[in-house]
Design a protein around this motif. Structure first.
Motif, PDB file in Angstrom:
ATOM      1  N   PRO A  28      69.206  38.215  30.804  1.00  0.00           N
ATOM      2  CA  PRO A  28      69.290  39.658  30.575  1.00  0.00           C
ATOM      3  C   PRO A  28      69.900  40.375  31.779  1.00  0.00           C
ATOM      4  CG  PRO A  28      66.983  38.987  30.910  1.00  0.00           C
ATOM      5  CD  PRO A  28      67.835  37.759  31.098  1.00  0.00           C
ATOM      6  N   MET A  30      72.198  44.223  33.212  1.00  0.00           N
ATOM      7  CA  MET A  30      72.664  45.577  32.908  1.00  0.00           C
ATOM      8  C   MET A  30      74.177  45.672  33.097  1.00  0.00           C
ATOM      9  SD  MET A  30      69.639  48.134  33.975  1.00  0.00           S
ATOM     10  CE  MET A  30      69.972  48.180  35.711  1.00  0.00           C
ATOM     11  N   GLY A  31      74.849  44.517  33.162  1.00  0.00           N
ATOM     12  CA  GLY A  31      76.309  44.522  33.225  1.00  0.00           C
ATOM     13  C   GLY A  31      76.842  44.773  34.621  1.00  0.00           C
ATOM     14  N   HIS A  34      78.628  40.258  38.466  1.00  0.00           N
ATOM     15  CA  HIS A  34      79.174  39.685  39.696  1.00  0.00           C
ATOM     16  C   HIS A  34      78.713  38.233  39.777  1.00  0.00           C
ATOM     17  CE1 HIS A  34      75.103  40.296  41.088  1.00  0.00           C
ATOM     18  NE2 HIS A  34      75.200  41.611  40.886  1.00  0.00           N
ATOM     19  N   GLY A  36      76.393  36.835  41.292  1.00  0.00           N
ATOM     20  CA  GLY A  36      74.941  36.651  41.155  1.00  0.00           C
ATOM     21  C   GLY A  36      74.581  36.407  39.693  1.00  0.00           C
ATOM     22  N   TYR A 147      66.340  33.500  32.634  1.00  0.00           N
ATOM     23  CA  TYR A 147      66.725  33.355  34.044  1.00  0.00           C
ATOM     24  C   TYR A 147      66.681  34.703  34.745  1.00  0.00           C
ATOM     25  CZ  TYR A 147      67.983  28.739  32.565  1.00  0.00           C
ATOM     26  OH  TYR A 147      67.898  27.460  32.079  1.00  0.00           O
ATOM     27  N   PHE A 148      65.983  34.744  35.883  1.00  0.00           N
ATOM     28  CA  PHE A 148      65.842  35.984  36.653  1.00  0.00           C
ATOM     29  C   PHE A 148      66.104  35.696  38.129  1.00  0.00           C
ATOM     30  CE2 PHE A 148      63.494  36.767  32.818  1.00  0.00           C
ATOM     31  CZ  PHE A 148      63.762  38.095  32.531  1.00  0.00           C
ATOM     32  N   GLY A 149      66.739  36.661  38.810  1.00  0.00           N
ATOM     33  CA  GLY A 149      67.080  36.479  40.226  1.00  0.00           C
ATOM     34  C   GLY A 149      65.946  36.895  41.152  1.00  0.00           C
ATOM     35  N   LYS A 151      66.539  38.169  43.862  1.00  0.00           N
ATOM     36  CA  LYS A 151      67.022  39.428  44.439  1.00  0.00           C
ATOM     37  C   LYS A 151      66.066  40.561  44.050  1.00  0.00           C
ATOM     38  CE  LYS A 151      70.163  42.869  45.119  1.00  0.00           C
ATOM     39  NZ  LYS A 151      69.525  43.906  44.339  1.00  0.00           N
ATOM     40  N   ASP A 152      65.590  40.508  42.789  1.00  0.00           N
ATOM     41  CA  ASP A 152      64.617  41.497  42.307  1.00  0.00           C
ATOM     42  C   ASP A 152      63.258  40.799  42.239  1.00  0.00           C
ATOM     43  OD1 ASP A 152      66.519  43.807  41.479  1.00  0.00           O
ATOM     44  OD2 ASP A 152      67.420  42.007  40.654  1.00  0.00           O
ATOM     45  N   GLN A 155      60.351  42.432  40.369  1.00  0.00           N
ATOM     46  CA  GLN A 155      60.617  42.379  38.919  1.00  0.00           C
ATOM     47  C   GLN A 155      60.297  40.998  38.361  1.00  0.00           C
ATOM     48  OE1 GLN A 155      64.266  44.098  36.934  1.00  0.00           O
ATOM     49  NE2 GLN A 155      64.956  41.990  37.108  1.00  0.00           N
ATOM     50  N   GLU A 176      67.730  31.697  43.067  1.00  0.00           N
ATOM     51  CA  GLU A 176      67.936  32.210  44.434  1.00  0.00           C
ATOM     52  C   GLU A 176      68.919  33.382  44.449  1.00  0.00           C
ATOM     53  OE1 GLU A 176      66.175  31.347  47.050  1.00  0.00           O
ATOM     54  OE2 GLU A 176      65.129  29.896  45.792  1.00  0.00           O
ATOM     55  N   THR A 177      68.748  34.260  45.426  1.00  0.00           N
ATOM     56  CA  THR A 177      69.656  35.402  45.587  1.00  0.00           C
ATOM     57  C   THR A 177      71.044  34.923  46.014  1.00  0.00           C
ATOM     58  OG1 THR A 177      67.828  36.804  46.248  1.00  0.00           O
ATOM     59  CG2 THR A 177      70.021  37.554  46.888  1.00  0.00           C
ATOM     60  N   VAL A 178      72.057  35.399  45.309  1.00  0.00           N
ATOM     61  CA  VAL A 178      73.433  35.058  45.672  1.00  0.00           C
ATOM     62  C   VAL A 178      73.973  36.174  46.565  1.00  0.00           C
ATOM     63  CG1 VAL A 178      75.745  34.555  44.777  1.00  0.00           C
ATOM     64  CG2 VAL A 178      73.719  33.826  43.490  1.00  0.00           C
ATOM     65  N   ALA A 185      73.374  41.005  49.793  1.00  0.00           N
ATOM     66  CA  ALA A 185      72.980  40.520  48.463  1.00  0.00           C
ATOM     67  C   ALA A 185      73.894  41.148  47.421  1.00  0.00           C
ATOM     68  CB  ALA A 185      71.526  40.917  48.193  1.00  0.00           C
ATOM     69  N   MET A 186      74.444  40.318  46.533  1.00  0.00           N
ATOM     70  CA  MET A 186      75.325  40.872  45.493  1.00  0.00           C
ATOM     71  C   MET A 186      74.531  41.799  44.598  1.00  0.00           C
ATOM     72  SD  MET A 186      77.866  37.882  44.422  1.00  0.00           S
ATOM     73  CE  MET A 186      78.867  37.083  45.653  1.00  0.00           C
TER      74      MET A 186
HETATM   75  P1  AMP Z   1      70.773  43.459  36.768  1.00  0.00           P
HETATM   76  O1  AMP Z   1      72.021  43.460  35.974  1.00  0.00           O
HETATM   77  O2  AMP Z   1      70.947  44.030  38.137  1.00  0.00           O
HETATM   78  O3  AMP Z   1      69.602  44.021  36.010  1.00  0.00           O
HETATM   79  O4  AMP Z   1      70.413  41.924  37.045  1.00  0.00           O
HETATM   80  C1  AMP Z   1      70.273  41.005  35.987  1.00  0.00           C
HETATM   81  C2  AMP Z   1      69.680  39.738  36.534  1.00  0.00           C
HETATM   82  O5  AMP Z   1      70.531  39.201  37.537  1.00  0.00           O
HETATM   83  C3  AMP Z   1      68.318  39.963  37.205  1.00  0.00           C
HETATM   84  O6  AMP Z   1      67.466  38.845  36.912  1.00  0.00           O
HETATM   85  C4  AMP Z   1      68.661  40.006  38.659  1.00  0.00           C
HETATM   86  O7  AMP Z   1      67.598  39.631  39.518  1.00  0.00           O
HETATM   87  C5  AMP Z   1      69.791  38.986  38.720  1.00  0.00           C
HETATM   88  N1  AMP Z   1      70.627  39.232  39.900  1.00  0.00           N
HETATM   89  C6  AMP Z   1      71.229  40.376  40.251  1.00  0.00           C
HETATM   90  N2  AMP Z   1      71.848  40.240  41.430  1.00  0.00           N
HETATM   91  C7  AMP Z   1      71.606  38.968  41.848  1.00  0.00           C
HETATM   92  C8  AMP Z   1      71.961  38.212  42.995  1.00  0.00           C
HETATM   93  N3  AMP Z   1      72.683  38.732  43.975  1.00  0.00           N
HETATM   94  N4  AMP Z   1      71.526  36.942  43.075  1.00  0.00           N
HETATM   95  C9  AMP Z   1      70.768  36.395  42.098  1.00  0.00           C
HETATM   96  N5  AMP Z   1      70.413  37.050  40.993  1.00  0.00           N
HETATM   97  C10 AMP Z   1      70.818  38.322  40.855  1.00  0.00           C
END
Ligand code: AMP
Length: 283
Positions: A28, A30-31, A34, A36, A147-149, A151-152, A155, A176-178, A185-186
């Motif tokens: 999931p 929010m578009g 990148h 990450g 799959y969740f990052g 980075k959050d 969350q 892991e955070t990319v 952090a991306m």
């Molecule tokens: P978002 O579009 O920001 O809501 O992120 C969607 C998913 O991508 C979430 O699970 C975020 O934690 C993950 N995500 C966003 N940025 C990164 C990153 N730099 N590294 C790893 N996961 C990421």
């Protein structure tokens, strides 16, 4: 890659796979995708027969209307990137599809302190909005793994808690955070930084790394004060919080007693762009 904007079309497409026992990985987002996000997509692809990505800028998780309005929306570019990275299905619903106006969202989950500290404190209602949309998306996609990052991090912890509370039949996979080469952090929000802000943005991670080196050597409170001062030495940056919390309960630590579970979390404003990052201090 298939693309759907309605729940019924997506469900119809996924039904035969579900019947055959195909494993479904779900990412999931929010578009404004990148590397990450794309790393999550590739991991899902490696671990499942079918990968579904959703793109939905979820209005109910924004407590600041301006942040919602300015959130980057790049759907056709995102669809191309997903296709190039082998994603099988893109689900991109609009607000009316996700939140039919005639229906109120029933929601009785309680997260205790998990959604009261840090992001929860400064963005009231944010995690309730996240939990509602993720629960709904999981209901729609019925993935094997989601799959969740990290980075959050907060969350991720709240989603894991929700899945546990509701016994949702899905495996949550933390990733892991990319980071950019310079350590930043991306984030989809990075594209809103000015050139000057982008240049200094990596300082956030540099100071998190230095905080990790100092872990255990200074009292927790002094380390937090040091980090805040260090970040704000650059006048373009304003720290909203710098917290050291327990990895599982997220509760702020006052001593290093739980040192093997400590994580440093921060939210920093660069102009009107709010960036978050974290580091596991004893990993
Ligand atoms: P978002 O579009 O920001 O809501 O992120 C969607 C998913 O991508 C979430 O699970 C975020 O934690 C993950 N995500 C966003 N940025 C990164 C990153 N730099 N590294 C790893 N996961 C990421």
């Amino acid at each position: 890659m298939k693309q759907f904007s309605t729940i019924s079309d997506l469900r119809y497409f996924l039904a035969s796979g579900h019947k055959k026992g195909v494993s479904v990985g779900f990412v999931p987002t929010m578009g404004a995708l990148h590397e990450g996000h794309l790393t999550l997509i590739r991991r899902s692809k490696a671990e499942n027969n079918l990968t579904v990505c959703s793109i939905f800028v979820n209005p109910i998780q924004f407590n600041n209307p301006e942040d919602l309005e300015k959130y980057p929306r790049t759907l056709s570019r995102d669809a191309k990137l997903l296709e190039e990275n082998g994603c099988d299905v893109l689900f991109a619903p609009d607000n009316a599809e996700m939140y039919p106006p005639e229906k109120k969202e029933p929601f009785g989950l309680e997260f205790g302190m998990l959604d009261k500290v840090m992001e929860g404190k400064f963005r009231p209602g944010h995690f309730k909005g996240v939990a509602i949309v993720v629960k709904k998306l999981i209901n729609i996609v019925q993935p094997t793994r989601a799959y969740f990052g990290k980075k959050d991090f907060q969350q991720l912890t709240i989603i894991q808690n929700m899945v546990h509370q509701l016994a949702l039949p899905v495996i949550i996979v933390p990733c892991e955070t990319v980071r950019e080469k310079d350590g930043l952090a991306m984030s989809s929000r990075n594209m809103r930084l000015t050139i000057a802000e982008r240049e200094i943005a990596p300082t956030i991670y540099q100071i998190l790394c230095k905080a990790k080196e100092k872990t255990g050597k200074l009292p927790v409170r002094e380390l937090k004060e040091w980090a805040i001062k260090k970040i704000q030495e650059n006048h373009l940056m304003r720290v909203e919080y710098f917290e050291i919390g327990d990895k599982e309960t997220l509760m702020p630590l006052e001593t290093w007693n739980f040192k093997n579970r400590a994580v440093a979390f921060t939210a920093v404003f660069l102009g009107d762009v709010r960036l978050i990052d974290n580091i596991e201090l004893f990993s």
